[in-house]
Design a protein around this motif. Structure first.
Motif, PDB file in Angstrom:
ATOM      1  N   ALA A   1      -0.729   1.065  -6.098  1.00  0.00           N
ATOM      2  CA  ALA A   1      -1.277  -0.125  -6.958  1.00  0.00           C
ATOM      3  C   ALA A   1      -0.452  -0.714  -7.860  1.00  0.00           C
ATOM      4  O   ALA A   1       0.051  -2.021  -7.619  1.00  0.00           O
ATOM      5  CB  ALA A   1      -2.464   0.198  -7.819  1.00  0.00           C
ATOM      6  N   ALA A   2       0.562   0.374  -8.331  1.00  0.00           N
ATOM      7  CA  ALA A   2       1.694  -0.107  -9.046  1.00  0.00           C
ATOM      8  C   ALA A   2       2.517  -1.014  -8.267  1.00  0.00           C
ATOM      9  O   ALA A   2       3.315  -1.944  -8.846  1.00  0.00           O
ATOM     10  CB  ALA A   2       2.214   0.940  -9.915  1.00  0.00           C
ATOM     11  N   LEU A   3       2.933  -0.453  -7.169  1.00  0.00           N
ATOM     12  CA  LEU A   3       4.013  -0.823  -6.223  1.00  0.00           C
ATOM     13  C   LEU A   3       3.608  -2.178  -5.906  1.00  0.00           C
ATOM     14  O   LEU A   3       4.408  -3.165  -5.772  1.00  0.00           O
ATOM     15  CB  LEU A   3       4.401   0.140  -5.190  1.00  0.00           C
ATOM     16  CG  LEU A   3       5.017   1.327  -5.429  1.00  0.00           C
ATOM     17  CD1 LEU A   3       5.192   2.258  -4.045  1.00  0.00           C
ATOM     18  CD2 LEU A   3       6.317   1.280  -6.167  1.00  0.00           C
ATOM     19  N   LEU A   4       2.301  -2.463  -5.435  1.00  0.00           N
ATOM     20  CA  LEU A   4       1.971  -3.645  -5.021  1.00  0.00           C
ATOM     21  C   LEU A   4       1.946  -4.655  -5.978  1.00  0.00           C
ATOM     22  O   LEU A   4       2.466  -5.890  -5.833  1.00  0.00           O
ATOM     23  CB  LEU A   4       0.586  -3.556  -4.342  1.00  0.00           C
ATOM     24  CG  LEU A   4      -0.127  -4.548  -3.549  1.00  0.00           C
ATOM     25  CD1 LEU A   4       0.439  -5.302  -2.550  1.00  0.00           C
ATOM     26  CD2 LEU A   4      -1.561  -4.339  -3.230  1.00  0.00           C
ATOM     27  N   GLY A   5       1.326  -4.486  -7.364  1.00  0.00           N
ATOM     28  CA  GLY A   5       1.229  -5.258  -8.143  1.00  0.00           C
ATOM     29  C   GLY A   5       2.569  -5.715  -8.746  1.00  0.00           C
ATOM     30  O   GLY A   5       2.583  -7.081  -8.785  1.00  0.00           O
TER      31      GLY A   5
ATOM     32  N   ASP B   1       8.617  -1.373 -15.065  1.00  0.00           N
ATOM     33  CA  ASP B   1       7.380  -0.889 -14.569  1.00  0.00           C
ATOM     34  C   ASP B   1       7.446   0.099 -13.519  1.00  0.00           C
ATOM     35  O   ASP B   1       6.941   1.185 -13.358  1.00  0.00           O
ATOM     36  CB  ASP B   1       6.038  -1.630 -14.659  1.00  0.00           C
ATOM     37  CG  ASP B   1       5.445  -2.134 -16.167  1.00  0.00           C
ATOM     38  OD1 ASP B   1       5.783  -1.469 -17.166  1.00  0.00           O
ATOM     39  OD2 ASP B   1       4.936  -3.176 -16.118  1.00  0.00           O
ATOM     40  N   LEU B   2       8.289  -0.727 -12.686  1.00  0.00           N
ATOM     41  CA  LEU B   2       8.381   0.119 -10.967  1.00  0.00           C
ATOM     42  C   LEU B   2       9.219   1.227 -11.322  1.00  0.00           C
ATOM     43  O   LEU B   2       9.017   2.467 -10.931  1.00  0.00           O
ATOM     44  CB  LEU B   2       8.998  -0.791 -10.231  1.00  0.00           C
ATOM     45  CG  LEU B   2       8.030  -1.826  -9.394  1.00  0.00           C
ATOM     46  CD1 LEU B   2       8.951  -3.014  -8.561  1.00  0.00           C
ATOM     47  CD2 LEU B   2       7.238  -1.172  -8.718  1.00  0.00           C
ATOM     48  N   GLY B   3      10.151   1.164 -12.158  1.00  0.00           N
ATOM     49  CA  GLY B   3      11.065   2.291 -12.430  1.00  0.00           C
ATOM     50  C   GLY B   3      10.498   3.492 -13.098  1.00  0.00           C
ATOM     51  O   GLY B   3      10.553   4.665 -12.976  1.00  0.00           O
ATOM     52  N   SER B   4       9.796   3.116 -14.375  1.00  0.00           N
ATOM     53  CA  SER B   4       9.131   4.193 -14.867  1.00  0.00           C
ATOM     54  C   SER B   4       8.099   4.805 -14.350  1.00  0.00           C
ATOM     55  O   SER B   4       8.011   6.143 -14.507  1.00  0.00           O
ATOM     56  CB  SER B   4       8.460   3.594 -16.239  1.00  0.00           C
ATOM     57  OG  SER B   4       7.458   2.786 -16.130  1.00  0.00           O
TER      58      SER B   4
ATOM     59  N   VAL C   1      11.404   3.277 -20.739  1.00  0.00           N
ATOM     60  CA  VAL C   1      10.150   3.065 -21.700  1.00  0.00           C
ATOM     61  C   VAL C   1      10.590   2.349 -22.959  1.00  0.00           C
ATOM     62  O   VAL C   1      10.016   1.130 -23.330  1.00  0.00           O
ATOM     63  CB  VAL C   1       9.492   4.514 -22.087  1.00  0.00           C
ATOM     64  CG1 VAL C   1       8.573   4.068 -23.345  1.00  0.00           C
ATOM     65  CG2 VAL C   1       8.700   5.057 -20.885  1.00  0.00           C
ATOM     66  N   LEU C   2      11.806   2.702 -23.356  1.00  0.00           N
ATOM     67  CA  LEU C   2      12.338   1.811 -24.734  1.00  0.00           C
ATOM     68  C   LEU C   2      12.975   0.518 -24.266  1.00  0.00           C
ATOM     69  O   LEU C   2      12.689  -0.365 -25.201  1.00  0.00           O
ATOM     70  CB  LEU C   2      13.430   2.826 -25.273  1.00  0.00           C
ATOM     71  CG  LEU C   2      13.694   2.081 -26.722  1.00  0.00           C
ATOM     72  CD1 LEU C   2      12.883   2.656 -27.631  1.00  0.00           C
ATOM     73  CD2 LEU C   2      15.174   2.803 -27.115  1.00  0.00           C
ATOM     74  N   ALA C   3      13.357   0.551 -23.080  1.00  0.00           N
ATOM     75  CA  ALA C   3      13.701  -0.471 -22.501  1.00  0.00           C
ATOM     76  C   ALA C   3      12.584  -1.867 -22.667  1.00  0.00           C
ATOM     77  O   ALA C   3      12.596  -2.923 -22.917  1.00  0.00           O
ATOM     78  CB  ALA C   3      14.615  -0.844 -21.135  1.00  0.00           C
ATOM     79  N   GLU C   4      11.480  -1.244 -22.028  1.00  0.00           N
ATOM     80  CA  GLU C   4      10.355  -2.081 -21.866  1.00  0.00           C
ATOM     81  C   GLU C   4       9.784  -2.395 -23.308  1.00  0.00           C
ATOM     82  O   GLU C   4       9.220  -3.404 -23.627  1.00  0.00           O
ATOM     83  CB  GLU C   4       9.133  -1.069 -21.060  1.00  0.00           C
ATOM     84  CG  GLU C   4       7.867  -2.087 -20.945  1.00  0.00           C
ATOM     85  CD  GLU C   4       7.133  -1.460 -19.921  1.00  0.00           C
ATOM     86  OE1 GLU C   4       5.771  -1.568 -19.891  1.00  0.00           O
ATOM     87  OE2 GLU C   4       7.512  -0.522 -18.776  1.00  0.00           O
TER      88      GLU C   4
END
Length: 311
Positions: A35-39, A68-71, A106-109
């Motif tokens: 779901a994360a990959l698709l979204g 988000d994809l990376g984390s 996470v901190l970059a986000e």
């Protein structure tokens, strides 16, 4: 002081002991990950392909999707492997890499969400100066600052954490390598080396939080002064997705790191860690696209294009 031991691998936390529950956890993680990959993949493609979305807000949203994809790719694949193959072992080098990448992303986000709050502030409070304050060069510099802050923080923490002597075994009480859990394995008087990096992180985190709060105070004041209800509704609707994402991102992390030790239970810690490490990357695309007609339209345009491409 306990004897200092040389650690070549760590044992991560398993979610279940029985095979049936392990396979259930694998299926749940696989569903969340897909779901994360698709979204996030759809947001990346839509923003990149639709010229109408080449604006500062969507540029920052594109960066958010990449982070988000990376984390989620840093933590969930290993958790899936633990559940599928019942193998909790992670090498010392892989643990260090996982800790570095997760801390970095996470901190970059978090810094990027602060930049996005500034984008909303300028759009609502200073609309006449929007293009001058948020030109392409300024946007690139702010995004680079967010990524750079996360990278610097991750380098400091990873170098400090993995330079500590370990005296408490190699069992990590978490399903991925995380700074607090590695520090628990260090010698009792050695963790003080981490204080300098911790002060830097606290200063940066508090600065970002204060900036987000002050931005929204100004935004709400400006919106409430608008004469028309339609204008107020439109202004609020552009801020609500960002506010929801910030709340979802910050609330579990604050609870995890600031809760009193008396309520620290393994099952509770595990649920909270899932809430701040796995849920946001999967849910953020849904939050941003739910009430955004431009993004919905751009995503819908992708499907006929993909179908035609494969005919």
């Amino acid at each position: 002081m306990p004897n200092v031991s040389s650690v070549s691998e760590f044992l991560l936390l398993a979610f279940a002991d029985t095979r049936e529950l392990q396979l259930l956890h694998f299926a749940l993680f696989l569903g969340i990950y897909l779901a994360a990959l698709l979204g996030n993949g759809l947001i990346l493609t839509a923003v990149a392909c639709d010229h109408r979305l080449h604006t500062p807000m969507y540029f920052f949203l594109l960066n958010l999707a990449i982070l988000d994809l990376g984390s989620i790719s840093t933590t969930v694949p290993k958790a899936m492997a633990i559940s599928l193959w019942d193998n909790r072992v992670i090498s010392y080098e892989a643990c260090a890499a996982q800790l570095f990448l997760f801390d970095f992303l996470v901190l970059a986000e978090y810094c990027l969400l602060t930049v996005m709050a500034y984008d909303r502030y300028v759009a609502i409070c200073k609309p006449l100066y929007y293009r001058s304050l948020l030109g392409s060069r300024a946007c690139a510099q702010m995004a680079a600052a967010a990524w750079g802050s996360g990278f610097l923080n991750a380098v400091l923490h990873t170098a400090n954490t993995f330079s500590l002597p370990l005296c408490q075994g190699n069992a990590v009480d978490q399903f991925f390598c995380e700074i607090p859990q590695i520090l628990k394995l260090s010698c009792s008087d050695a963790y003080l080396r981490e204080v300098g990096a911790l002060v830097f992180s606290i200063f940066l985190a508090f600065g970002c939080f204060a900036f987000i709060v002050l931005s929204y105070v100004q935004i709400f004041r400006a919106v409430l002064r608008m004469p028309s209800e339609l204008g107020q509704h439109k202004a609020f609707s552009t801020c609500l997705p960002h506010l929801a994402v910030v709340s979802l991102f910050i609330s579990p992390a604050i609870f995890a790191y600031l809760k009193p030790p008396s309520i620290s239970l393994p099952s509770l810690d595990l649920v909270v860690s899932l809430l701040y490490s796995v849920v946001p990357p999967a849910v953020n695309p849904l939050i941003y696209s739910m009430r955004n007609q431009e993004l919905k339209h751009a995503v819908r345009k992708l499907f006929p294009y993909m179908l035609l491409k494969h005919l």
